[in-house]
Write an enzyme that holds these catalytic residues in place. Sequence first.
Site, PDB file in Angstrom:
ATOM      1  N   PHE A 118     -15.847   3.526   6.585  1.00 51.26           N
ATOM      2  CA  PHE A 118     -14.528   3.976   6.388  1.00 51.26           C
ATOM      3  C   PHE A 118     -14.230   3.926   5.038  1.00 51.26           C
ATOM      4  O   PHE A 118     -12.940   4.177   4.604  1.00 51.26           O
ATOM      5  CB  PHE A 118     -13.567   3.014   7.309  1.00 51.26           C
ATOM      6  CG  PHE A 118     -13.718   1.726   6.789  1.00 51.26           C
ATOM      7  CD1 PHE A 118     -13.209   0.898   5.695  1.00 51.26           C
ATOM      8  CD2 PHE A 118     -14.514   0.882   7.727  1.00 51.26           C
ATOM      9  CE1 PHE A 118     -13.449  -0.413   5.521  1.00 51.26           C
ATOM     10  CE2 PHE A 118     -14.560  -0.636   7.574  1.00 51.26           C
ATOM     11  CZ  PHE A 118     -14.080  -1.130   6.392  1.00 51.26           C
TER      12      PHE A 118
ATOM     13  N   ARG B 222      -1.765 -14.125   4.744  1.00 51.80           N
ATOM     14  CA  ARG B 222      -2.589 -13.397   5.586  1.00 51.80           C
ATOM     15  C   ARG B 222      -1.740 -13.521   6.928  1.00 51.80           C
ATOM     16  O   ARG B 222      -1.857 -12.649   7.769  1.00 51.80           O
ATOM     17  CB  ARG B 222      -4.281 -13.911   5.846  1.00 51.80           C
ATOM     18  CG  ARG B 222      -5.050 -13.587   4.525  1.00 51.80           C
ATOM     19  CD  ARG B 222      -5.413 -12.675   4.390  1.00 51.80           C
ATOM     20  NE  ARG B 222      -6.449 -11.929   5.387  1.00 51.80           N
ATOM     21  CZ  ARG B 222      -7.082 -10.801   5.350  1.00 51.80           C
ATOM     22  NH1 ARG B 222      -7.094 -10.060   4.279  1.00 51.80           N
ATOM     23  NH2 ARG B 222      -8.022 -10.552   6.258  1.00 51.80           N
TER      24      ARG B 222
ATOM     25  N   GLU C 171      -9.818 -10.709  -7.411  1.00 56.27           N
ATOM     26  CA  GLU C 171      -8.797  -9.422  -7.273  1.00 56.27           C
ATOM     27  C   GLU C 171      -7.550  -9.772  -8.333  1.00 56.27           C
ATOM     28  O   GLU C 171      -7.062  -8.642  -8.880  1.00 56.27           O
ATOM     29  CB  GLU C 171      -8.310  -9.368  -5.922  1.00 56.27           C
ATOM     30  CG  GLU C 171      -9.282  -8.991  -4.872  1.00 56.27           C
ATOM     31  CD  GLU C 171      -8.977  -9.245  -3.543  1.00 56.27           C
ATOM     32  OE1 GLU C 171      -7.670  -9.600  -3.037  1.00 56.27           O
ATOM     33  OE2 GLU C 171      -9.765  -8.924  -2.586  1.00 56.27           O
TER      34      GLU C 171
ATOM     35  N   TYR D 130     -12.225  -2.193  -3.634  1.00 51.27           N
ATOM     36  CA  TYR D 130     -12.850  -2.503  -2.246  1.00 51.27           C
ATOM     37  C   TYR D 130     -14.371  -2.095  -2.308  1.00 51.27           C
ATOM     38  O   TYR D 130     -14.949  -1.778  -1.399  1.00 51.27           O
ATOM     39  CB  TYR D 130     -12.289  -1.353  -1.543  1.00 51.27           C
ATOM     40  CG  TYR D 130     -10.879  -1.860  -0.919  1.00 51.27           C
ATOM     41  CD1 TYR D 130     -10.840  -2.794  -0.152  1.00 51.27           C
ATOM     42  CD2 TYR D 130      -9.927  -0.881  -1.235  1.00 51.27           C
ATOM     43  CE1 TYR D 130      -9.533  -3.366   0.416  1.00 51.27           C
ATOM     44  CE2 TYR D 130      -8.577  -1.242  -0.542  1.00 51.27           C
ATOM     45  CZ  TYR D 130      -8.328  -2.460   0.265  1.00 51.27           C
ATOM     46  OH  TYR D 130      -7.197  -2.882   0.642  1.00 51.27           O
TER      47      TYR D 130
ATOM     48  N   HIS E 197      -2.121  -5.171   1.470  1.00 57.32           N
ATOM     49  CA  HIS E 197      -3.462  -6.079   1.439  1.00 57.32           C
ATOM     50  C   HIS E 197      -3.137  -7.474   1.030  1.00 57.32           C
ATOM     51  O   HIS E 197      -2.171  -7.677   0.313  1.00 57.32           O
ATOM     52  CB  HIS E 197      -4.407  -5.211   0.232  1.00 57.32           C
ATOM     53  CG  HIS E 197      -5.432  -6.103  -0.231  1.00 57.32           C
ATOM     54  ND1 HIS E 197      -6.589  -6.470   0.414  1.00 57.32           N
ATOM     55  CD2 HIS E 197      -5.419  -7.133  -1.390  1.00 57.32           C
ATOM     56  CE1 HIS E 197      -7.288  -7.401  -0.482  1.00 57.32           C
ATOM     57  NE2 HIS E 197      -6.667  -7.713  -1.217  1.00 57.32           N
TER      58      HIS E 197
ATOM     59  N   THR F 214      -5.532  -6.564  10.698  1.00 60.83           N
ATOM     60  CA  THR F 214      -5.829  -5.480   9.959  1.00 60.83           C
ATOM     61  C   THR F 214      -5.311  -4.255  10.854  1.00 60.83           C
ATOM     62  O   THR F 214      -4.776  -3.410  10.271  1.00 60.83           O
ATOM     63  CB  THR F 214      -7.418  -5.213   9.885  1.00 60.83           C
ATOM     64  OG1 THR F 214      -7.670  -6.577   9.215  1.00 60.83           O
ATOM     65  CG2 THR F 214      -7.691  -4.106   8.909  1.00 60.83           C
TER      66      THR F 214
ATOM     67  N   LYS G  89       0.756  -1.238  -0.114  1.00 61.73           N
ATOM     68  CA  LYS G  89       0.057   0.053   0.025  1.00 61.73           C
ATOM     69  C   LYS G  89       0.973   1.250  -0.101  1.00 61.73           C
ATOM     70  O   LYS G  89       1.800   1.131   0.265  1.00 61.73           O
ATOM     71  CB  LYS G  89      -1.050   0.115   1.233  1.00 61.73           C
ATOM     72  CG  LYS G  89      -1.949  -1.139   0.875  1.00 61.73           C
ATOM     73  CD  LYS G  89      -3.095  -1.133   2.288  1.00 61.73           C
ATOM     74  CE  LYS G  89      -4.134  -2.069   2.161  1.00 61.73           C
ATOM     75  NZ  LYS G  89      -5.023  -1.924   3.341  1.00 61.73           N
TER      76      LYS G  89
ATOM     77  N   ASN H  49      -1.996   0.510   6.680  1.00 64.48           N
ATOM     78  CA  ASN H  49      -1.478  -0.773   7.214  1.00 64.48           C
ATOM     79  C   ASN H  49      -0.959  -1.488   6.282  1.00 64.48           C
ATOM     80  O   ASN H  49      -0.775  -3.014   6.355  1.00 64.48           O
ATOM     81  CB  ASN H  49      -2.654  -1.353   7.854  1.00 64.48           C
ATOM     82  CG  ASN H  49      -3.812  -1.760   6.665  1.00 64.48           C
ATOM     83  OD1 ASN H  49      -4.028  -1.608   5.576  1.00 64.48           O
ATOM     84  ND2 ASN H  49      -5.003  -2.611   7.412  1.00 64.48           N
TER      85      ASN H  49
ATOM     86  N   ARG I  69       2.615  -6.190   9.168  1.00 65.96           N
ATOM     87  CA  ARG I  69       1.835  -4.910   9.729  1.00 65.96           C
ATOM     88  C   ARG I  69       2.259  -4.477  11.087  1.00 65.96           C
ATOM     89  O   ARG I  69       2.548  -3.209  11.464  1.00 65.96           O
ATOM     90  CB  ARG I  69       0.248  -5.197   9.859  1.00 65.96           C
ATOM     91  CG  ARG I  69      -0.369  -5.051   8.388  1.00 65.96           C
ATOM     92  CD  ARG I  69      -2.017  -5.726   8.451  1.00 65.96           C
ATOM     93  NE  ARG I  69      -2.707  -5.256   7.132  1.00 65.96           N
ATOM     94  CZ  ARG I  69      -3.561  -5.818   6.949  1.00 65.96           C
ATOM     95  NH1 ARG I  69      -4.189  -6.765   7.586  1.00 65.96           N
ATOM     96  NH2 ARG I  69      -4.436  -5.498   5.703  1.00 65.96           N
TER      97      ARG I  69
END
Length: 141
Positions: free
Chosen positions: A59, A87, A128, A51, A117, A93, A11, A114, A104
């Site tokens: 948010f 993950r 995706e 998203y 993704h 998150t 990100k 964060n 993270r």
Amino acid sequence: MAVERTLSIVKPDAVGKNVIGEILSRFEKAGLQIVAAKMLQLDDEKAGGFYAEHKERPFFKDLVEFMTSGPVVVQVLEGEGAIAKNRDLMGATNPQEAEAGTIRADFAQSIDANAVHGSDSAASAEREIAYFFSAEEICAR
Ligand code: RTP
Ligand code: MG
């Protein structure tokens, strides 16, 4: 365990901190292979569509604003159990809840900024990956 593919995004906060290489290195060290990768600047439409499942969440506006605040690096990771493995490497998150040693915990500053993704299911991964890459851009290894 089956060989899977998953979509990963470095990100804008992590790109801005110059830790693209450190993050990608964690995937490689965990046995995942990068089979596609590119850097791009998302616009509102591309980030919002990505998203879309969060469109009604409070948010959402902040999320799109953040994801368009600078370039991202998107990649397809391949390997045994790649979706869950990625993950696990990412951590929770909210970085304050992320386990020590996760991406993270080490690189993210807030629940908004964060660092990474990762697809959260096989169905998400399929959608995706196709959202960012054509079949020709994915290099089987
Ligand atoms: P991601 O989709 O980015 O990999 O993150 P995730 O699965 O861990 O979290 P998700 O529930 O899909 O949320 C997507 C992104 O929205 C932001 N978020 N903010 N303020 C909040 O309560 C909140 N909840 C989620 C986060 O930046 C999260 O990564
Ligand atoms: Mg998610």
